[in-house]
Scaffold this active site. Structure first.
Site, short mmCIF file in Angstrom:
data_model
loop_
_atom_site.label_atom_id
_atom_site.label_comp_id
_atom_site.label_asym_id
_atom_site.label_seq_id
_atom_site.Cartn_x
_atom_site.Cartn_y
_atom_site.Cartn_z
N ASN A 70 1.18 -1.11 0.09
CA ASN A 70 0.07 -0.09 -0.18
C ASN A 70 0.82 1.11 -0.01
O ASN A 70 1.70 1.57 0.92
CB ASN A 70 -1.04 0.10 0.93
CG ASN A 70 -1.60 1.07 1.18
OD1 ASN A 70 -1.83 1.99 0.35
ND2 ASN A 70 -2.66 1.38 2.39
N GLY A 71 0.77 1.96 -1.03
CA GLY A 71 1.75 3.10 -1.25
C GLY A 71 1.24 4.33 -0.33
O GLY A 71 1.85 5.30 -0.25
N ASP A 72 0.14 4.26 0.19
CA ASP A 72 -0.44 5.46 1.03
C ASP A 72 -0.81 4.94 2.40
O ASP A 72 -1.99 5.39 2.90
CB ASP A 72 -1.70 6.09 0.20
CG ASP A 72 -1.87 7.32 0.94
OD1 ASP A 72 -0.93 8.02 1.39
OD2 ASP A 72 -3.17 7.91 0.90
N LEU A 73 0.08 4.07 3.24
CA LEU A 73 -0.47 3.50 4.53
C LEU A 73 -0.03 4.63 5.37
O LEU A 73 1.31 4.89 5.49
CB LEU A 73 0.65 2.23 4.92
CG LEU A 73 0.14 1.62 5.97
CD1 LEU A 73 -1.26 1.41 6.47
CD2 LEU A 73 0.95 0.41 6.30
N HIS A 74 -1.11 5.25 6.14
CA HIS A 74 -0.62 6.31 7.02
C HIS A 74 -1.69 6.14 8.41
O HIS A 74 -2.71 5.17 8.19
CB HIS A 74 -0.60 7.61 6.70
CG HIS A 74 -1.79 8.19 5.83
ND1 HIS A 74 -3.09 8.49 6.86
CD2 HIS A 74 -2.24 8.18 4.77
CE1 HIS A 74 -4.10 8.64 6.04
NE2 HIS A 74 -3.49 8.68 4.63
#
Length: 298
Positions: A180-184
């Site tokens: 997941n390139g946008d895991l926050h």
């Protein structure tokens, strides 16, 4: 059926106004086809609107209608492959319309507001456990051509050269894990089936270490300086079982890329934040290989 929130979609690009105009009719069509009843006010993020609904048997769920681009087009596929393990469960999916029926979570409770130690343990566990092979249609992880960036002069040449070299070396030997390139922290919500579940993945094929950088620049105000950033970095590497050198390389390359993007997009605050993280990572570039950490102070 739904009222689209004012301003939603304004920054999505060409074709977005026409797509936004279709959303009320699209929501009505999909609800009728999947036998859904609206059950709350419409929520929205940057690329999607979310309508709380109930299924025919009374089960609560949400209908997500998302703008389709290269970052979102394989969200349904990724959720199906992860199959609810630490991730929001996909109940139905229409890829052509960008419609996803998902289990309902609590949008008011995210890891954004959890104690940072709890947040790092949870997300580190996700990075450790969500390792399945990426399907061939998912695009490879990577960064933009840093050397060709019009904003290259905004960072020091040694920092730029280091980021370019790291991005090149990592891309040459990249893995094939679904990541997941946008895991926050804001994209991990409280649930009933499991205490915390990830939402809104931006699927990529690559190394789990690619995912680390948003976890450094999110909740940036809590860091205070590089020493706290390195403690966060170490905790994530340890819990997730990451390769420290690879995590450092991807974090540095992505931080520099993000700083360029922010300046081009007219987001000076994010540019300053990602630039600061890039500088701290560059100063500690020997650290991930087992060398001594540079002197730091919060």
């Amino acid at each position: 059926m739904i009222t689209v929130p004012p301003g939603f979609g304004d920054a999505l690009g060409d074709g977005a106004p026409a797509w936004v105009a279709t959303l009320p009719a699209l929501a009505e069509e999909v609800c009728a086809r999947w036998d859904l009843v609206p059950d709350g006010e419409v929520l929205h993020g940057f690329v999607a609107v979310v309508l709380p609904v109930r299924r025919a048997d009374g089960t609560p769920a949400v209908l997500k209608l998302t703008w389709r681009d290269e970052e979102t087009e394989h969200e349904g596929l990724a959720l199906r492959l992860w199959d609810g393990r630490g991730v929001v469960r996909l109940l139905d999916h229409d890829g052509e319309r960008g419609a996803l029926l998902l289990e309902r979570l609590d949008p008011a409770r995210t890891l954004e507001h959890a104690p940072i130690g709890v947040a790092l343990d949870v997300i580190g566990g996700l990075l450790r456990d969500l390792r399945v092979p990426a399907p061939p249609e998912v695009r490879r992880a990577g960064v933009d051509d840093l050397a060709a960036s019009a904003m290259a002069s905004t960072v020091s040449k040694p920092l730029l050269d280091a980021a370019v070299a790291m991005a090149r070396d990592l891309a040459a030997d990249i893995g094939d894990t679904l990541v997941n390139g946008d895991l926050h922290y804001g994209n991990v919500l409280a649930g009933e089936r499991e205490p915390w579940l990830m939402i809104d993945p931006k699927p990529r094929a690559g190394d789990p270490e690619f995912c680390l950088i948003p976890l450094l620049w999110n909740r940036f105000g809590e860091l205070g300086g590089p020493a706290a950033m390195w403690r966060r970095f170490d905790a994530l590497v340890d819990v997730a079982g990451l390769d420290a050198e690879k995590a450092h390389g991807w974090a540095l390359a992505r931080a520099v890329s993000a700083a360029f993007w922010a300046l081009e997009a007219g987001l000076p605050d994010f540019g300053a934040m990602s630039g600061a993280v890039a500088g701290w990572l560059f100063a500690g570039r020997g650290r991930a290989r087992g060398g001594a950490a540079p002197p730091t102070a919060d």
